[in-house]
Design a protein around this motif. Structure first.
Motif, PDB file in Angstrom:
ATOM      1  N   GLY A 103      45.803  43.914  49.050  1.00 15.82           N
ATOM      2  CA  GLY A 103      46.094  44.574  50.365  1.00 15.82           C
ATOM      3  C   GLY A 103      47.362  44.321  51.155  1.00 15.82           C
ATOM      4  O   GLY A 103      47.710  45.092  52.108  1.00 15.82           O
ATOM      5  N   ALA A 104      48.157  43.242  50.710  1.00 16.09           N
ATOM      6  CA  ALA A 104      49.363  43.073  51.430  1.00 16.09           C
ATOM      7  C   ALA A 104      50.436  43.918  51.206  1.00 16.09           C
ATOM      8  O   ALA A 104      50.716  44.757  50.452  1.00 16.09           O
ATOM      9  N   GLY A 105      51.049  44.112  52.329  1.00 14.81           N
ATOM     10  CA  GLY A 105      52.134  45.276  52.744  1.00 14.81           C
ATOM     11  C   GLY A 105      51.565  46.896  53.007  1.00 14.81           C
ATOM     12  O   GLY A 105      52.485  47.747  52.878  1.00 14.81           O
ATOM     13  N   GLY A 157      39.271  47.324  43.684  1.00 14.86           N
ATOM     14  CA  GLY A 157      40.043  47.877  42.821  1.00 14.86           C
ATOM     15  C   GLY A 157      40.888  49.130  42.664  1.00 14.86           C
ATOM     16  O   GLY A 157      41.873  49.130  42.185  1.00 14.86           O
ATOM     17  N   MET A 158      40.524  50.118  43.942  1.00 12.88           N
ATOM     18  CA  MET A 158      41.530  50.911  44.021  1.00 12.88           C
ATOM     19  C   MET A 158      42.549  50.603  44.872  1.00 12.88           C
ATOM     20  O   MET A 158      43.958  51.025  44.553  1.00 12.88           O
ATOM     21  N   PHE A 159      42.831  49.481  45.485  1.00  8.51           N
ATOM     22  CA  PHE A 159      43.770  48.640  46.005  1.00  8.51           C
ATOM     23  C   PHE A 159      44.794  48.401  45.051  1.00  8.51           C
ATOM     24  O   PHE A 159      45.940  48.600  45.042  1.00  8.51           O
ATOM     25  N   VAL A 183      41.189  41.479  39.875  1.00  3.70           N
ATOM     26  CA  VAL A 183      40.268  42.552  40.516  1.00  3.70           C
ATOM     27  C   VAL A 183      40.415  43.987  39.560  1.00  3.70           C
ATOM     28  O   VAL A 183      41.578  44.178  38.950  1.00  3.70           O
ATOM     29  N   GLY A 184      39.479  44.757  39.464  1.00  7.58           N
ATOM     30  CA  GLY A 184      39.441  45.932  38.885  1.00  7.58           C
ATOM     31  C   GLY A 184      38.861  45.901  37.368  1.00  7.58           C
ATOM     32  O   GLY A 184      38.332  44.828  36.945  1.00  7.58           O
TER      33      GLY A 184
END
Length: 436
Positions: A103-105, A157-159, A183-184
Motif C-alpha cells: 500500500g505504500a505510495g 492481494g488486489m493491492f 501476498v497474493g
C-alpha cells in the motif's frame, strides 16, 4: 539468462558505508531539549544499518536475505530515495521503480486508476506515456471494474496486483521489490516472476527482498545477507542461502563432553565413531555439513530396486536410503529429514519424520539408530542431490540443526528424452477419432 554483466561497466547502484540511525525519545519535550543541548543524550539510538557497501550492475538481479529487523527494508528505502542515510553515500543511475511495503505510495481514497496515474506522474511519465502504458497495466493486474473503486476497498492481494502492474510498466532501469510478492495467489506470483525474467533480459537491474530462499536461488545472480544492520556475506545465491539457513537454525545448546563409544556394542560392519559416508560411491565430496554435533550421521547406503546403487539410476526406480545416526548426547523432539534438489539448488521434494510422525523422537547418548527413507524417482534425466539431516524440534526457531548434510548423495537419472522439465508425469499424446 539475462544480459552479460561486466564489473568494468559503471554500476547502476553504488552504496558506500551507508549507516542509518533512528532516535527515539521517551517524552516529546526531550526532542526540544536535545536541540538546545546537542552534546547531551536524550534519545535512545537504534542502528538499522551499519556501514553497508553494495554495488549492482546493469541487468543484475540481487537477492537480499536476513532475519526480520536486519535492515533489509531500510536499505531498499534508502536506495529508492525514500529515506536519507545518517552517514555514508549512495548513487543510482536510471529510473527507479519500487514495490515496497503493502500500500505504500497509494492514497486509500483514490481509485486504482487514479493511483496508477498519480504514480506514473511521480515517476516522470507524461500523460501520453501513461495512456500508452495503461492497456498493459489493466491487462496485467486483472482487476476489471475494481480499478474504478477506491483502493481502501481492496484486499491485500488486489493491492499487490495493482502495485506490481504499475511498477513494471514505468520503464524502470532499476526495480526494487520488497517481499510484496509473498501476498497474493500462486498463479499471480508465477505471472510476476515471468515478467521479472523479461525485465532482466531487457537489462533492468532488480533488487529483490524475500524470505523465500528457493526464489533467491532460482531468480538471482547474486545474493547478500544482512544481520543486525551489518552486511554479513555476499556471494552466489546458493552459498548465501546456505549461510542464512545456518544462522536461522543454529543451536543454542551448550557443548558437552561426548559420551565414550565402544564400537563392540554395535552389530554393524562399520565403526560408528568415524564418518563412513565418503566411502559410498554416491557420496558428493562438495556436500555442506553443519549442526551442533549432538548426534552425527556416520553411515549411509543407497539401494536401487533392492540392490546397492552406484548412483546411475532410471526414471521410476525405487530408492531406499538408509542413514545411521550415532547420538553423542540425550536428545528429545527429534526430526529426521530428507530433501531432493536439482543441480542448481532448487528443492523439488522433501519430507521429515515430524510430518510423517512414525519414528521415536527421543534417543539417549550412545544410541545408534538406523533411519530409512523410501523414494520413487519419478524424475526426468539430470543430476540430483539428496540431503539428509537430523534436527530437534524447537518452538521459537521451528527446528535446530543437529547434523545436516546438504547435497551429500548424488544420483544421475539417465533416461530417453521424451519430455522436458523435472517431474516424470508419464504423459501421453494421442489423436482421438470423432466420437471417442
Amino acid at each position: 539468462m539475462g544480459l552479460l554483466m561486466s564489473s568494468n561497466s559503471p554500476p547502476v547502484i553504488k552504496v558506500e558505508r551507508v549507516t542509518k540511525c533512528y532516535k527515539t525519545y521517551r517524552k516529546p519535550i526531550h526532542r526540544l531539549w536535545q536541540s538546545f543541548a546537542p552534546h547531551k543524550k536524550y534519545a535512545q539510538e537504534f542502528w538499522a544499518l551499519k556501514g553497508i557497501d553494495l554495488t549492482v550492475h546493469k541487468g543484475e538481479t540481487v537477492g537480499i536475505v536476513g532475519k526480520n529487523g536486519s535492515g533489509k527494508s531500510t536499505l531498499l528505502q534508502i536506495i529508492a530515495g525514500i529515506l536519507q542515510p545518517t552517514a555514508g553515500q549512495f548513487e543510482t543511475h536510471g529510473r527507479i521503480s519500487a514495490l515496497l511495503e503493502l500500500g505504500a505510495g497509494f492514497n486509500p481514497e483514490f481509485t486504482g486508476m487514479e493511483n496508477a496515474r498519480l504514480n506514473a506522474s511521480i515517476m516522470g511519465l507524461t500523460r501520453e506515456e501513461f495512456h500508452q502504458k495503461l492497456p498493459d497495466i489493466v491487462d496485467f493486474c486483472g482487476l476489471g471494474d475494481f480499478l474504478h473503486r477506491p483502493v481502501k476497498t481492496y484486499s491485500s492481494g488486489m493491492f499487490v496486483r495493482l502495485a506490481f502492474a504499475v511498477a513494471i510498466n514505468m520503464n524502470p532501469d532499476i526495480l526494487i521489490v520488497d517481499e510484496a510478492l509473498a501476498v497474493g495467489d500462486v498463479r499471480f506470483q508465477r505471472k510476476c516472476f515471468r515478467r521479472l525474467d523479461q525485465l532482466k533480459e531487457q537489462g533492468v537491474s532488480i533488487l529483490f527482498v524475500t524470505h523465500s530462499t528457493d526464489s533467491v536461488i532460482k531468480y538471482c545472480d547474486r545474493a547478500i545477507m544482512l544481520d543486525e544492520g551489518e552486511l554479513k556475506m555476499t556471494g552466489s545465491p546458493k552459498d548465501v542461502v546456505q549461510a542464512y539457513l545456518e544462522m536461522m537454525f543454529e543451536s543454542d545448546a551448550e557443548v558437552q563432553e561426548p559420551v565414550v563409544i565402544d564400537p563392540d556394542n554395535y552389530s554393524v560392519d562399520f565403526d560408528p565413531r568415524t564418518d563412513n559416508c565418503p566411502n559410498h560411491p554416491t557420496y558428493n565430496s562438495n556436500e555442506h555439513r553443519w549442526g551442533d554435533g549432538r548426534a552425527k550421521i556416520c553411515h549411509y547406503e543407497v539401494l536401487q530396486n533392492g540392490v546397492p546403487s552406484n548412483g546411475i539410476v532410471k526414471r521410476g526406480d525405487r530408492l531406499l536410503i538408509r542413514m545411521s545416526v550415532l547420538f553423542e548426547q540425550d536428545i528429545n523432539d527429534l526430526i529426521y529429514g530428507i530433501t531432493v534438489k536439482t543441480d542448481d539448488g532448487n528443492a523439488i521434494y522433501g519430507t521429515n519424520s515430524r510430518l510423517v510422525g512414525n519414528v521415536p523422537t527421543v534417543q539417549k547418548a550412545g544410541d545408534l539408530v538406523h533411519i530409512q527413507f523410501e523414494l520413487s524417482l519419478h524424475l526426468l534425466s539430470g543430476n540430483y542431490f539428496i540431503s539428509l539431516g537430523v534436527a530437534q524440534d524447537h518452538m521459537a526457531k521451528d527446528n535446530i540443526a543437529v547434523d545436516r548434510r546438504y547435497d551429500m548423495v548424488h544420483v544421475n537419472v539417465r533416461e530417453t528424452e521424451d519430455a522436458f522439465g523435472i517431474a516424470a508425469l508419464d504423459g501421453k499424446i494421442e489423436l482421438l477419432e470423432d466420437g471417442e
